[in-house]
Design a protein around this motif. Sequence first.
Motif, mmCIF file in Angstrom:
data_model
loop_
_atom_site.group_PDB
_atom_site.id
_atom_site.type_symbol
_atom_site.label_atom_id
_atom_site.label_comp_id
_atom_site.label_asym_id
_atom_site.label_seq_id
_atom_site.Cartn_x
_atom_site.Cartn_y
_atom_site.Cartn_z
ATOM 1 N N LEU A 1 5.051 10.657 -0.881
ATOM 2 C CA LEU A 1 4.564 11.826 -1.569
ATOM 3 C C LEU A 1 3.547 12.604 -0.420
ATOM 4 O O LEU A 1 2.401 12.307 -0.105
ATOM 5 C CB LEU A 1 3.911 11.611 -2.933
ATOM 6 C CG LEU A 1 4.928 11.154 -3.691
ATOM 7 C CD1 LEU A 1 4.371 10.473 -5.233
ATOM 8 C CD2 LEU A 1 5.959 11.952 -4.230
ATOM 9 N N GLY A 2 3.951 13.563 0.141
ATOM 10 C CA GLY A 2 3.193 14.370 1.149
ATOM 11 C C GLY A 2 3.226 13.338 2.389
ATOM 12 O O GLY A 2 3.644 12.245 2.531
ATOM 13 N N ALA A 3 2.582 14.082 3.634
ATOM 14 C CA ALA A 3 2.890 13.418 4.897
ATOM 15 C C ALA A 3 2.174 12.081 4.815
ATOM 16 O O ALA A 3 2.343 11.334 5.626
ATOM 17 C CB ALA A 3 2.343 14.275 5.781
ATOM 18 N N ARG A 4 0.980 12.113 4.250
ATOM 19 C CA ARG A 4 0.165 10.725 4.187
ATOM 20 C C ARG A 4 0.509 9.873 3.198
ATOM 21 O O ARG A 4 -0.301 8.722 2.975
ATOM 22 C CB ARG A 4 -1.510 11.184 4.160
ATOM 23 C CG ARG A 4 -1.731 11.846 5.474
ATOM 24 C CD ARG A 4 -3.267 12.195 5.293
ATOM 25 N NE ARG A 4 -3.831 12.922 6.875
ATOM 26 C CZ ARG A 4 -4.385 13.746 6.633
ATOM 27 N NH1 ARG A 4 -5.227 14.095 5.572
ATOM 28 N NH2 ARG A 4 -4.853 14.105 7.938
ATOM 29 N N GLY A 5 1.246 10.117 2.307
ATOM 30 C CA GLY A 5 1.598 9.425 1.120
ATOM 31 C C GLY A 5 0.459 9.673 -0.139
ATOM 32 O O GLY A 5 -0.622 10.161 0.051
ATOM 33 N N LEU A 6 0.892 9.021 -1.357
ATOM 34 C CA LEU A 6 -0.114 8.978 -2.391
ATOM 35 C C LEU A 6 -0.344 7.674 -2.576
ATOM 36 O O LEU A 6 0.426 6.834 -3.084
ATOM 37 C CB LEU A 6 0.551 9.692 -3.652
ATOM 38 C CG LEU A 6 -0.292 9.619 -4.938
ATOM 39 C CD1 LEU A 6 -1.561 10.563 -4.691
ATOM 40 C CD2 LEU A 6 0.525 10.243 -6.076
ATOM 41 N N HIS A 7 -1.603 7.179 -2.208
ATOM 42 C CA HIS A 7 -2.271 5.788 -2.522
ATOM 43 C C HIS A 7 -3.123 5.583 -3.729
ATOM 44 O O HIS A 7 -4.175 6.651 -3.941
ATOM 45 C CB HIS A 7 -2.995 5.407 -1.285
ATOM 46 C CG HIS A 7 -2.134 5.411 0.018
ATOM 47 N ND1 HIS A 7 -1.162 4.312 0.235
ATOM 48 C CD2 HIS A 7 -1.842 6.467 0.826
ATOM 49 C CE1 HIS A 7 -0.632 4.709 1.366
ATOM 50 N NE2 HIS A 7 -0.536 6.014 1.578
ATOM 51 N N CYS A 8 -2.933 4.622 -4.559
ATOM 52 C CA CYS A 8 -3.685 4.480 -5.725
ATOM 53 C C CYS A 8 -4.150 3.053 -5.798
ATOM 54 O O CYS A 8 -3.767 2.267 -5.013
ATOM 55 C CB CYS A 8 -2.751 4.802 -6.969
ATOM 56 S SG CYS A 8 -2.048 6.234 -6.928
ATOM 57 N N ALA A 9 -5.041 2.854 -6.782
ATOM 58 C CA ALA A 9 -5.777 1.293 -6.809
ATOM 59 C C ALA A 9 -5.497 0.888 -8.402
ATOM 60 O O ALA A 9 -5.758 1.778 -9.191
ATOM 61 C CB ALA A 9 -6.989 1.515 -6.412
#
Length: 195
Positions: A160-168
Amino acid sequence: HTCYDWLMPAMDAMRAHWPQVELDLVGGFRADPLALIEQGRADFAVIHGKPPRRPGIVTVPLFTYETLAILAPDHPLARKPYLTPGDFADQVLISYPVDDAMIDVIRYFLAPRGIRPKRRNAELTVAILQLVASRRGIAALPDWSVKPYLERGYVVGKPLGARGLHCALSAAVPQSLADKPYLKDFIAKVREGVR
């Protein structure tokens, strides 16, 4: 219900190392899992995102993950290296039946850009994946929850997007139990299981 892939192996390891410790699950989605700890109904809760501070509750980071856009292999968007918020505008988003504020792709990716795709809900991950594979819409799910399906080529995942969507995810435990060896061991087993 979406965390069984990493939770069950950790519970199995816990039973083997600490057979005297009783394990049970509180089923169903909880908008405020910390309330279960405050009420004495749970000793361990999984918290998504930045956990709020509450007296008598200790939070510990568990792991981070990437939320991926999930598409049928022959979906036109599957050829893109990553998806943008605009890619969702004319799609049906298949998600769990929870409030928008609890869905990462909406909260952090689509809503800030004013994108509101049509929605379709399914309660089980496997049902979401079946709907995606049959081109009824697209989804956005944690990488760990769809890994076997991605490996088999049943669906494809895109950042999701060039950098990705990172969650915790974090664990919340009563302060009175935070230093117990069995609880520390359980948290270590969770972390090991998602690597």
